[in-house]
Design a protein around this motif. Structure first.
Motif, PDB file in Angstrom:
ATOM      1  N   SER A  12       0.827  -1.194   0.000  1.00 18.89           N
ATOM      2  CA  SER A  12       0.000   0.000   0.000  1.00 18.89           C
ATOM      3  C   SER A  12       0.865   1.249   0.000  1.00 18.89           C
ATOM      4  N   ARG A  13       0.461   2.243  -0.771  1.00 19.24           N
ATOM      5  CA  ARG A  13       1.142   3.529  -0.813  1.00 19.24           C
ATOM      6  C   ARG A  13       0.274   4.625  -0.215  1.00 19.24           C
ATOM      7  N   GLY A  14      -0.822   4.242   0.464  1.00 18.87           N
ATOM      8  CA  GLY A  14      -1.680   5.215   1.100  1.00 18.87           C
ATOM      9  C   GLY A  14      -2.668   5.889   0.168  1.00 18.87           C
ATOM     10  N   LEU A  15      -2.713   5.493  -1.085  1.00 18.33           N
ATOM     11  CA  LEU A  15      -3.624   6.104  -2.051  1.00 18.33           C
ATOM     12  C   LEU A  15      -4.828   5.231  -2.338  1.00 18.33           C
ATOM     13  N   GLY A  16      -4.937   4.113  -1.685  1.00 16.39           N
ATOM     14  CA  GLY A  16      -5.967   3.140  -2.027  1.00 16.39           C
ATOM     15  C   GLY A  16      -5.448   2.244  -3.125  1.00 16.39           C
ATOM     16  N   ASP A  17      -5.968   1.061  -3.181  1.00 18.50           N
ATOM     17  CA  ASP A  17      -5.539   0.106  -4.194  1.00 18.50           C
ATOM     18  C   ASP A  17      -6.477   0.151  -5.387  1.00 18.50           C
ATOM     19  N   VAL A  18      -5.929  -0.142  -6.545  1.00 22.37           N
ATOM     20  CA  VAL A  18      -6.693  -0.192  -7.782  1.00 22.37           C
ATOM     21  C   VAL A  18      -6.772  -1.661  -8.182  1.00 22.37           C
ATOM     22  N   SER A  49     -13.740  -3.978   0.086  1.00 17.92           N
ATOM     23  CA  SER A  49     -14.607  -2.794   0.103  1.00 17.92           C
ATOM     24  C   SER A  49     -14.515  -1.982   1.389  1.00 17.92           C
ATOM     25  N   ASP A  50     -13.835  -2.496   2.415  1.00 20.20           N
ATOM     26  CA  ASP A  50     -13.742  -1.754   3.675  1.00 20.20           C
ATOM     27  C   ASP A  50     -12.873  -0.507   3.557  1.00 20.20           C
ATOM     28  N   GLU A  51     -11.947  -0.491   2.620  1.00 21.32           N
ATOM     29  CA  GLU A  51     -11.094   0.678   2.424  1.00 21.32           C
ATOM     30  C   GLU A  51     -11.763   1.589   1.397  1.00 21.32           C
ATOM     31  N   PRO A  52     -12.271   2.761   1.830  1.00 17.07           N
ATOM     32  CA  PRO A  52     -13.036   3.612   0.911  1.00 17.07           C
ATOM     33  C   PRO A  52     -12.243   4.156  -0.272  1.00 17.07           C
ATOM     34  N   SER A  53     -10.922   4.194  -0.188  1.00 13.83           N
ATOM     35  CA  SER A  53     -10.147   4.724  -1.307  1.00 13.83           C
ATOM     36  C   SER A  53      -9.795   3.661  -2.349  1.00 13.83           C
ATOM     37  N   ASN A  54     -10.161   2.407  -2.108  1.00 18.64           N
ATOM     38  CA  ASN A  54      -9.945   1.356  -3.109  1.00 18.64           C
ATOM     39  C   ASN A  54     -10.909   1.547  -4.278  1.00 18.64           C
ATOM     40  N   THR A  55     -10.451   1.290  -5.490  1.00 13.83           N
ATOM     41  CA  THR A  55     -11.311   1.329  -6.667  1.00 13.83           C
ATOM     42  C   THR A  55     -11.183   0.020  -7.430  1.00 13.83           C
ATOM     43  N   ALA A  56     -12.187  -0.297  -8.220  1.00 17.00           N
ATOM     44  CA  ALA A  56     -12.169  -1.528  -9.003  1.00 17.00           C
ATOM     45  C   ALA A  56     -12.704  -1.252 -10.396  1.00 17.00           C
ATOM     46  N   THR A  57     -12.122  -1.922 -11.364  1.00 23.15           N
ATOM     47  CA  THR A  57     -12.592  -1.883 -12.743  1.00 23.15           C
ATOM     48  C   THR A  57     -12.760  -3.320 -13.205  1.00 23.15           C
ATOM     49  N   THR A  70     -16.701  -1.663 -16.565  1.00 20.28           N
ATOM     50  CA  THR A  70     -17.532  -1.228 -15.456  1.00 20.28           C
ATOM     51  C   THR A  70     -16.610  -0.749 -14.357  1.00 20.28           C
ATOM     52  N   LYS A  71     -16.809   0.453 -13.871  1.00 17.29           N
ATOM     53  CA  LYS A  71     -15.975   0.996 -12.799  1.00 17.29           C
ATOM     54  C   LYS A  71     -16.783   1.051 -11.513  1.00 17.29           C
ATOM     55  N   ALA A  72     -16.264   0.400 -10.473  1.00 17.32           N
ATOM     56  CA  ALA A  72     -16.890   0.418  -9.151  1.00 17.32           C
ATOM     57  C   ALA A  72     -16.164   1.456  -8.317  1.00 17.32           C
ATOM     58  N   SER A  73     -16.440   2.701  -8.576  1.00 19.62           N
ATOM     59  CA  SER A  73     -15.777   3.766  -7.847  1.00 19.62           C
ATOM     60  C   SER A  73     -16.728   4.950  -7.796  1.00 19.62           C
ATOM     61  N   PRO A  74     -16.572   5.894  -6.922  1.00 18.05           N
ATOM     62  CA  PRO A  74     -15.389   6.064  -6.095  1.00 18.05           C
ATOM     63  C   PRO A  74     -15.351   5.130  -4.890  1.00 18.05           C
ATOM     64  N   CYS A  75     -16.411   4.392  -4.631  1.00 19.19           N
ATOM     65  CA  CYS A  75     -16.426   3.523  -3.443  1.00 19.19           C
ATOM     66  C   CYS A  75     -16.998   2.156  -3.818  1.00 19.19           C
ATOM     67  N   ILE A  76     -16.208   1.105  -3.627  1.00 14.83           N
ATOM     68  CA  ILE A  76     -16.638  -0.250  -3.978  1.00 14.83           C
ATOM     69  C   ILE A  76     -17.874  -0.656  -3.182  1.00 14.83           C
ATOM     70  N   LYS A  77     -17.879  -0.343  -1.887  1.00 21.76           N
ATOM     71  CA  LYS A  77     -19.005  -0.740  -1.033  1.00 21.76           C
ATOM     72  C   LYS A  77     -20.314  -0.134  -1.543  1.00 21.76           C
ATOM     73  N   THR A  78     -20.296   1.163  -1.887  1.00 17.96           N
ATOM     74  CA  THR A  78     -21.496   1.826  -2.406  1.00 17.96           C
ATOM     75  C   THR A  78     -21.921   1.209  -3.727  1.00 17.96           C
ATOM     76  N   TYR A  79     -20.948   0.916  -4.587  1.00 11.19           N
ATOM     77  CA  TYR A  79     -21.257   0.288  -5.878  1.00 11.19           C
ATOM     78  C   TYR A  79     -21.980  -1.042  -5.662  1.00 11.19           C
ATOM     79  N   LEU A  80     -21.457  -1.884  -4.778  1.00 13.02           N
ATOM     80  CA  LEU A  80     -22.070  -3.188  -4.531  1.00 13.02           C
ATOM     81  C   LEU A  80     -23.485  -3.040  -3.967  1.00 13.02           C
ATOM     82  N   GLU A  81     -23.666  -2.084  -3.054  1.00  9.90           N
ATOM     83  CA  GLU A  81     -24.992  -1.876  -2.465  1.00  9.90           C
ATOM     84  C   GLU A  81     -26.003  -1.410  -3.509  1.00  9.90           C
TER      85      GLU A  81
END
Length: 144
Positions: A12-18, A49-57, A70-81
């Protein structure tokens, strides 16, 4: 670590994972394989999804002209919900790893400074994308 060196442990570099996920939606994945693929993807996304800065494509792919992003951002948890995985396309065509890997390489270039995790989910019924994997290895060397 895999023999190609691409699947090292993330740092981790503190920017969230992609997270970049390539989903094989070719004809050989129809039925149980596609259902299991979506279950595995759902389980993985719930874990990150617990880390809000993580993004997924997610790149659903089949032939060279059959891709959807499909981009699950800016928040994976919100996207899934809000969406679940219902909007990921299933194409039922041939398999073209080269085209989807080229798209991934371009997206990785845009993600500099972040920890990028790439996973392709497939039954492997295609030619190995050697050129694109070599390019990803050179990008890894440049940014790590």
């Amino acid at each position: 670590q895999a023999g190609d060196g691409i699947r090292d442990q993330p740092r981790s570099r503190g920017l969230g994972d992609v997270y970049k996920r390539q989903l094989d939606s070719s004809g050989s994945m129809i039925g149980t394989k596609w259902t299991l693929l979506l279950k595995a993807l759902q389980s993985f996304l719930q874990k990150v999804s617990d880390e809000p800065s993580n993004t997924a494509t997610f790149i659903s792919f089949s032939g060279s002209d059959q891709q959807s992003v499909t981009k699950a951002s800016p928040c994976i948890k919100t996207y899934l919900e809000n969406n679940g995985l219902s909007n990921i396309c299933f194409y039922n065509g041939g398999t073209d790893f080269d085209a989807v890997m080229s798209k991934v390489v371009n997206e990785v270039k845009l993600s500099s400074g972040q920890n990028v995790n790439i996973v392709m989910i497939s039954d492997g019924n295609a030619t190995y994308p050697e050129k694109e994997v070599n390019l990803l290895q050179s990008l890894k060397a440049k940014y790590t």
